[in-house]
Design a protein around this motif. Structure first.
Motif, short mmCIF file in Angstrom:
data_model
loop_
_atom_site.label_atom_id
_atom_site.label_comp_id
_atom_site.label_asym_id
_atom_site.label_seq_id
_atom_site.Cartn_x
_atom_site.Cartn_y
_atom_site.Cartn_z
N ARG A 95 0.80 -1.22 0.00
CA ARG A 95 0.00 0.00 0.00
C ARG A 95 0.84 1.28 0.00
N ARG A 96 2.15 1.17 0.07
CA ARG A 96 3.01 2.35 0.21
C ARG A 96 2.78 3.31 -0.96
N LYS A 97 2.84 4.60 -0.66
CA LYS A 97 2.64 5.61 -1.69
C LYS A 97 3.97 6.24 -2.13
N GLY A 98 4.96 6.16 -1.24
CA GLY A 98 6.26 6.73 -1.58
C GLY A 98 7.25 5.64 -1.97
N SER A 99 8.52 5.96 -1.82
CA SER A 99 9.58 5.01 -2.17
C SER A 99 9.73 3.93 -1.10
N THR A 100 10.44 2.87 -1.46
CA THR A 100 10.72 1.81 -0.49
C THR A 100 11.53 2.36 0.68
N ARG A 101 12.45 3.25 0.37
CA ARG A 101 13.28 3.84 1.43
C ARG A 101 12.43 4.61 2.42
N ALA A 102 11.47 5.39 1.91
CA ALA A 102 10.59 6.16 2.81
C ALA A 102 9.72 5.22 3.64
N TRP A 103 9.25 4.16 3.01
CA TRP A 103 8.43 3.18 3.74
C TRP A 103 9.22 2.55 4.89
N LEU A 104 10.45 2.13 4.58
CA LEU A 104 11.29 1.53 5.62
C LEU A 104 11.61 2.53 6.72
N GLY A 105 11.86 3.79 6.34
CA GLY A 105 12.17 4.81 7.34
C GLY A 105 11.03 4.98 8.33
N GLY A 106 9.81 4.99 7.83
CA GLY A 106 8.65 5.13 8.71
C GLY A 106 8.48 3.94 9.64
N ARG A 107 8.66 2.74 9.09
CA ARG A 107 8.52 1.53 9.91
C ARG A 107 9.59 1.48 11.00
N LEU A 108 10.82 1.81 10.63
CA LEU A 108 11.92 1.71 11.59
C LEU A 108 11.84 2.80 12.65
N GLN A 149 17.00 -6.62 28.14
CA GLN A 149 16.84 -8.00 27.65
C GLN A 149 15.84 -8.13 26.52
N PRO A 150 14.61 -7.60 26.63
CA PRO A 150 13.66 -7.78 25.53
C PRO A 150 13.95 -6.89 24.32
N LEU A 151 14.89 -5.95 24.46
CA LEU A 151 15.13 -5.02 23.36
C LEU A 151 15.93 -5.64 22.23
N TRP A 152 16.56 -6.82 22.48
CA TRP A 152 17.25 -7.49 21.39
C TRP A 152 16.26 -7.80 20.27
N PHE A 153 15.01 -8.10 20.69
CA PHE A 153 13.98 -8.43 19.73
C PHE A 153 13.76 -7.28 18.75
N VAL A 154 13.79 -6.05 19.26
CA VAL A 154 13.55 -4.90 18.41
C VAL A 154 14.66 -4.78 17.36
N GLY A 155 15.91 -5.04 17.79
CA GLY A 155 17.02 -4.99 16.85
C GLY A 155 16.86 -6.01 15.73
N VAL A 156 16.51 -7.24 16.11
CA VAL A 156 16.32 -8.29 15.11
C VAL A 156 15.14 -7.97 14.21
N TYR A 157 14.06 -7.49 14.82
CA TYR A 157 12.86 -7.18 14.04
C TYR A 157 13.13 -6.04 13.06
N THR A 158 13.99 -5.11 13.47
CA THR A 158 14.37 -4.02 12.58
C THR A 158 15.07 -4.55 11.34
N VAL A 159 15.97 -5.50 11.55
CA VAL A 159 16.72 -6.07 10.42
C VAL A 159 15.79 -6.84 9.48
N VAL A 160 14.92 -7.69 10.03
CA VAL A 160 14.05 -8.47 9.16
C VAL A 160 13.05 -7.57 8.44
N THR A 161 12.61 -6.48 9.10
CA THR A 161 11.72 -5.53 8.43
C THR A 161 12.43 -4.89 7.23
N ALA A 162 13.69 -4.57 7.40
CA ALA A 162 14.47 -3.98 6.31
C ALA A 162 14.62 -4.95 5.14
N LEU A 163 14.49 -6.25 5.41
CA LEU A 163 14.62 -7.26 4.36
C LEU A 163 13.29 -7.57 3.68
#
Length: 405
Positions: A95-108, A149-163
């Motif tokens: 559904r993104r309206k802008g570029s992939t980069r902008a979409w990832l920036g918003g998610r991250l 401790q639970p923040l490792w999840f955010v780091g991993v989730y950030t990487v998989v979201t970027a993929l």
């Protein structure tokens, strides 16, 4: 009580009225279920002992009650979280309206703001607790470890979201089978680190499992969102994951607990072992099969309203639930041992007392969340100077929490 019930019903009706007809309630329900499993697991399976100087230290009832391991099978629902995350991401990406980069920036950015907030706040709390309230340094280290401790999840989730764009391409080419190489990669690393050549394998090799281990369920979710996972596939995931899980436990001797147990040489979750992927496959298959039934169930406003509230506070719950438990445990340590809160988690009495403390932790989390939810919103009124200061505070807290200072 009637006034409270009336308010709850009115709130539920308001949320129901504001829900778009096309909203996929089952996905939100699965996300809420997986999310609530995180604080439940940490609160139930995490305890504290108290040393002679009054400091608290991490302990786990799993050390003395191996029979509690199946509880971790139920509460380890990160497979569901990544599955739903992949599904939701591919829909958002489409559904993104802008570029992939902008979409990832918003998610991250949505992931990063709450993490920066909790770590910056704790960086300010540490000197206040140490010098203002004379909290022992060991207690502060214990608290910092739990918060981060639970923040490792955010780091991993950030990487998989970027993929996500790569996952979408893989799904369109291979369908549900796009997750198979990830499973094979983890199986190979597990064979090397636990097989006949284990003594010759460097310990760092296990780190190779981090990305494919957590990307597995996310890739399944992307394929599901792309319409490439059928009910037949879901039944195969459920049955195959369950069989593989049983074989790894009974034949290959994998640890029964899905979370780390103090004193144990092997752990399934850090980094993820093949057992984690087997559980994620079974959970994913079950979730896909139950999707329609769950969606119909959540048509009831009384059930749908809490799901919406949990989803709106997702990152707040993830980032602050350990703080809620610490808000009860740190002051209690001044009183000595408090059943179910501060004291060795080595008896049935401790388990029963901890269950009684769970509503207290939940209440504290709600109270903290009233103020912490602001970190999830865009920081429109926060200038570069304040953002830089928050970043420096967060970095300082991370250095302390990781034992680097």
């Amino acid at each position: 009580m009637s006034a409270l019930a009336t308010l709850a019903r009115r709130t539920a009706r308001t949320i129901e009225a504001g829900t778009p007809a096309h909203r996929d309630r089952s996905i939100d329900g699965l996300r809420a279920l997986a999310l609530l499993a995180v604080p439940t697991g940490h609160w139930l399976l995490g305890g504290f002992t108290r040393s002679a100087d009054g400091a608290i230290h991490n302990a786990s009832p799993l050390s003395g009650f191996a029979g509690l391991a199946p509880v971790s099978w139920v509460l380890q629902m990160l497979g569901i979280f990544f599955l739903v995350g992949g599904y939701a991401s591919v829909l958002s990406y489409r559904r993104r309206k802008g570029s992939t980069r902008a979409w990832l920036g918003g998610r991250l950015a949505r992931l990063g703001r709450p993490v920066l907030g909790v770590t910056a706040v704790w960086a300010g709390l540490l000197p206040l607790l140490r010098f203002g309230f004379d909290v022992p340094v060991d207690t502060l280290r214990t608290a910092s470890t739990l918060v981060i401790q639970p923040l490792w999840f955010v780091g991993v989730y950030t990487v998989v979201t970027a993929l996500t764009p790569l996952c979408v391409r893989a799904s369109r080419r291979l369908g549900v089978w796009a997750a198979a190489p990830l499973l094979g990669s983890v199986a190979l690393v597990d064979f090397l680190r636990y097989g006949p050549y284990a003594d010759a394998v460097p310990s760092w090799l296990s780190l190779l499992n981090i990305l494919p281990g957590w990307l597995f369920a996310y890739q399944l979710g992307v394929s599901w969102g792309e319409g490439r996972v059928t009910r037949r596939h879901a039944r195969a995931l459920l049955a195959g994951g369950a069989v593989l899980f049983a074989v790894l436990l009974l034949v290959f001797g994998y640890p029964a607990s899905m979370v780390g147990v103090p004193g144990e040489a092997r752990t399934n979750s850090h980094p993820p072992s093949l057992l984690v992927l087997a559980l994620a496959a079974a959970q994913s298959g079950a979730a896909i099969l139950l999707r329609d039934r769950l969606g119909r169930l959540l048509r009831r406003p009384a059930l749908w309203a809490p799901v919406v509230v949990v989803n709106l506070s997702a990152m707040t719950i993830l980032c602050w639930h350990q703080t809620a438990m610490l808000a009860a445990a740190v002051p209690a340590a001044y009183l000595g041992e408090v059943p179910g809160l501060v004291g060795a988690p080595d008896s049935v009495g401790w388990i029963l007392a901890r269950l009684a403390w769970m509503p207290v932790f939940a209440g504290l989390l709600v109270l903290i969340g009233r103020y912490a939810r602001g970190f999830e919103s865009p920081w429109a009124k926060t200038g570069p100077g304040r953002r830089t200061l928050a970043g420096l505070l967060a970095a300082g807290f991370a250095v302390f929490a990781l034992g680097l200072a």
